[in-house]
Design an enzyme around this catalytic site. Structure first.
Site, PDB file in Angstrom:
ATOM      1  CE1 TYR A 129      -4.044  -1.930   0.630  1.00 20.77           C
ATOM      2  CE2 TYR A 129      -2.781  -3.044   2.344  1.00 20.77           C
ATOM      3  CZ  TYR A 129      -3.900  -2.971   1.528  1.00 20.77           C
ATOM      4  OH  TYR A 129      -4.865  -3.936   1.629  1.00 20.77           O
ATOM      5  CE  LYS A 251      -5.829  -5.999  -6.245  1.00 24.20           C
ATOM      6  NZ  LYS A 251      -6.808  -5.220  -5.446  1.00 24.20           N
ATOM      7  CG  HIS A 275      -9.657  -2.625  -2.674  1.00 22.39           C
ATOM      8  ND1 HIS A 275      -8.394  -2.073  -2.742  1.00 22.39           N
ATOM      9  CD2 HIS A 275      -9.657  -3.407  -1.571  1.00 22.39           C
ATOM     10  CE1 HIS A 275      -7.682  -2.501  -1.710  1.00 22.39           C
ATOM     11  NE2 HIS A 275      -8.432  -3.321  -0.979  1.00 22.39           N
TER      12      HIS A 275
END
Length: 387
Positions: A129, A251, A275
């Site tokens: 992240y 992503k 997500h």
């Protein structure tokens, strides 16, 4: 119970898991509109059946980032996978390696990078992240590289966490959460014995290794909430591109403009993803977003996709829309919870079998033969952007 589909594994996982864990993986953000759209819109894509095409033996093998795969599937990064089976990330990685596909380890996994990679011969992928603690990011990138990881999946759609109403009701968060989780574990003795007792330590392995002390489930939500960085911009990612010498995949791309930014940034690939409906509720499903994104950047980088995949038919659908490969999330966690490594391996066999049927009846002998011609004529009229 007879298991013949991902849906069967979901039902088995629901019976076995404490509710806080089942609903954590099963739920989405807010009213879960996008989560439902992901499944509905993907299944609404009609395949174009062709007959007597002489397809013969179907070949599911493909190559992503110069890596040979036995089918175009990657196990997606899922946080806390190690709570769904004893050392769950290790079991899932072993199953993936045995079936010739990559496993992606979440940065908020229970098992640390070193433990997982040491247990499998195939190099895993690693997910990271954007966090305020850049020291952690540098540390975990260095550790991943040292362990042999060469594919980094960088999640960019979580500058702030989406509100997940189910978590407050299930005991994952909210008032008296710890007591509620303990009570639920007692009521699920098989999970409590195999995972609750023998699956220890229950901490965030990658973060604990960095900090030098355990970050446990009770600290999970707070640590993440304090470390997400809503101020991050494209320019802030330059140091990561410089620091990481391997493949970088971004992503969480849904918009063609962001996909083109990813090309300018120097990404090797993107994942068209919302997500799994766990972030901004009300956005496009991946199935609806994918064609326009693929058209904008195909040839400039590798396009992958996820969200809503429940079968091998769905894998074929996303490839037909322009993806080179598909990330599989919830279904493999259901299978892991129900039957561990064996369950994940069986699920991948089911996906492969479903793909073979779909490819045979759409006239595709190889993955490269799957195209938008594999979808029924007129699908663009449904608003899927199939120009």
């Amino acid at each position: 119970m007879i298991i013949s589909s991902a849906g069967d594994y979901r039902a088995a996982a629901k019976r076995r898991l404490p509710p806080f864990l089942f609903h954590y993986i099963d739920g989405g953000a807010y009213e879960e509109v996008t989560m439902r759209r992901n499944v509905r819109d993907l299944q609404a894509l009609a395949l174009r059946q062709r007959v007597l095409g002489g397809v013969g033996e179907v070949d599911l093998a493909t190559k992503l980032f110069d890596e040979d795969l036995k089918l175009p599937v990657v196990l997606a990064p899922v946080g806390l996978t190690g709570m769904y089976a004893r050392r769950g990330e290790v079991q899932a990685a072993r199953a993936a390696a045995g079936k010739g596909v990559p496993f992606t380890l979440s940065s908020v996994s229970v098992c640390p990078i070193e433990e997982v990679q040491s247990q499998v011969a195939r190099p895993i992928w690693f997910q990271l992240y954007v966090l305020k603690d850049r020291g952690f990011m540098r540390n975990v990138l260095e550790r991943a590289w040292a362990a042999g990881v060469r594919r980094l999946v960088f999640t960019v759609d979580m500058p702030v966490p989406g509100a997940r109403y189910r978590d407050a009701h299930s005991g994952m968060s909210g008032p008296f959460a710890a007591s509620r989780r303990m009570l639920q574990a007692v009521c699920h003795p098989r999970w409590a014995w195999e995972v609750g007792l023998w699956g220890r330590p229950h901490d965030l392995g990658n973060i604990s290794t960095y900090l030098g002390h355990r970050i446990q489930l009770a600290d999970y939500i707070g640590w993440l909430g304090n470390n997400f960085d809503p101020a991050i911009g494209w320019a802030d990612l330059d140091w990561i591109r410089e620091a990481w010498k391997g493949t970088m995949i971004l992503k969480g791309i849904l918009d063609p403009a962001d996909a083109r930014e990813a090309v300018r940034f120097g990404a090797d690939g993107i994942v068209v993803s919302n997500h799994g409906g766990r972030q901004l509720d009300g956005v496009l499903s991946s199935a609806r977003a994918l064609p326009a994104v693929a058209d904008a950047v195909q040839g400039d980088l590798t396009v992958l996709a996820d969200s809503g995949v429940r079968s091998g038919l769905d894998v074929v659908r996303l490839i037909a829309e322009g993806a080179r490969g598909v990330l599989l999330g919830r279904p493999f966690v259901y299978a892991l919870a129900a039957a561990g490594e064996r369950g994940v391996a069986h699920l991948l066999d089911l996906i492969a079998g479903e793909m073979r049927v779909a490819m045979t009846l759409t006239g595709a002998r190889r993955i490269a033969d799957i195209s938008r011609d594999s979808l029924a004529a007129g699908i663009g009229d449904a608003g899927f952007g199939m120009g």
